[in-house]
Scaffold this motif. Structure first.
Motif, PDB file in Angstrom:
ATOM      1  N   LEU A  11       6.286   5.258   7.776  1.00 32.06           N
ATOM      2  CA  LEU A  11       5.524   6.237   7.009  1.00 32.06           C
ATOM      3  C   LEU A  11       6.225   6.603   5.703  1.00 32.06           C
ATOM      4  CD1 LEU A  11       4.322   8.583   9.884  1.00 32.06           C
ATOM      5  CD2 LEU A  11       2.882   7.088   8.458  1.00 32.06           C
ATOM      6  N   VAL A  12       7.521   6.912   5.782  1.00 31.02           N
ATOM      7  CA  VAL A  12       8.242   7.315   4.574  1.00 31.02           C
ATOM      8  C   VAL A  12       8.343   6.153   3.584  1.00 31.02           C
ATOM      9  CG1 VAL A  12      10.661   6.883   5.234  1.00 31.02           C
ATOM     10  CG2 VAL A  12      10.096   8.864   3.817  1.00 31.02           C
ATOM     11  N   THR A  13       8.452   4.931   4.106  1.00 32.08           N
ATOM     12  CA  THR A  13       8.493   3.761   3.226  1.00 32.08           C
ATOM     13  C   THR A  13       7.141   3.556   2.550  1.00 32.08           C
ATOM     14  OG1 THR A  13      10.210   2.708   4.540  1.00 32.08           O
ATOM     15  CG2 THR A  13       8.877   1.260   3.146  1.00 32.08           C
ATOM     16  N   ALA A  14       6.071   3.674   3.312  1.00 33.18           N
ATOM     17  CA  ALA A  14       4.739   3.493   2.742  1.00 33.18           C
ATOM     18  C   ALA A  14       4.430   4.551   1.690  1.00 33.18           C
ATOM     19  CB  ALA A  14       3.680   3.542   3.851  1.00 33.18           C
ATOM     20  N   MET A  15       4.885   5.769   1.929  1.00 34.52           N
ATOM     21  CA  MET A  15       4.612   6.859   0.985  1.00 34.52           C
ATOM     22  C   MET A  15       5.640   6.939  -0.134  1.00 34.52           C
ATOM     23  SD  MET A  15       3.264   9.914   3.499  1.00 34.52           S
ATOM     24  CE  MET A  15       4.667   9.903   4.599  1.00 34.52           C
ATOM     25  N   GLN A  16       6.721   6.155  -0.011  1.00 26.78           N
ATOM     26  CA  GLN A  16       7.785   6.149  -1.019  1.00 26.78           C
ATOM     27  C   GLN A  16       8.269   7.566  -1.317  1.00 26.78           C
ATOM     28  OE1 GLN A  16       9.272   3.114  -2.659  1.00 26.78           O
ATOM     29  NE2 GLN A  16       8.571   2.758  -0.574  1.00 26.78           N
TER      30      GLN A  16
END
Length: 135
Positions: free
Chosen positions: A121-126
Motif C-alpha cells: 500500500l505505501v509503495t503504491a501510494m508513494q
C-alpha cells in the motif's frame, strides 16, 4: 526439479572442499543429514558452498543479541517476502526445532501478512517518509 546435480555422499566425499563442509555440517548439527541446498551448492561450486556455509555460521550460529528461534523466524519472514519455498520449509523446521509453537508461527504469519499488505500500500501510494523516522 533441480537445475544442478545434487551430490550423493559418495560423490561429495571425493571432492575435498565439499567433504570438509559436509563433515562440519554433520559435526555442528549432530546429524548425518545434509540437505539438498548444500548438496546442490557443492555440485555447482564448492567454493560457493564454503563461502555460504561460513556466512551461515557467522550469522545464524554465532551467539548474539537475537536468540536462535527469532533468527529462524526472521529467516522465515524474508523467505516469504522472496517467495523461497525451500527456505520457508527449511527454516520453519529449524524454528520449530528451536521451540517455535503453532501459536507463535500463526502470530508470525499474521505479522508477515500485515507487513506485506502495508508495504504494498505505501509503495503504491508513494507515501513520503516522515522526517521523524529518519535517524
Amino acid at each position: 526439479m533441480a537445475t544442478v546435480k545434487l551430490l550423493t555422499n559418495e560423490e561429495a566425499d571425493k571432492i575435498p572442499a565439499v567433504k570438509e563442509v559436509f563433515d562440519e555440517i554433520r559435526d555442528l548439527r549432530k546429524t548425518d543429514f545434509i540437505n539438498n541446498f548444500w548438496r546442490a551448492l557443492g555440485a555447482a561450486d564448492p567454493a560457493l558452498l564454503k563461502r555460504t556455509w561460513e556466512g551461515l555460521k557467522a550469522v545464524m550460529m554465532t551467539p548474539g543479541n537475537i536468540d536462535p528461534m527469532t533468527r529462524e523466524m526472521i529467516y522465515i519472514a524474508v523467505s516469504a517476502a522472496n517467495s523461497c519455498s525451500y527456505c520457508l520449509h527449511s527454516h520453519t523446521a529449524q524454528a520449530r526445532a528451536k521451540g517455535m509453537t503453532d501459536d507463535t508461527y500463526a502470530e508470525l504469519l499474521s505479522i508477515v501478512g500485515l507487513a506485506a499488505q502495508t508495504n504494498h500500500l505505501v509503495t503504491a501510494m508513494q507515501v513520503p517518509v516522515d522526517p521523524e523516522f529518519m535517524a
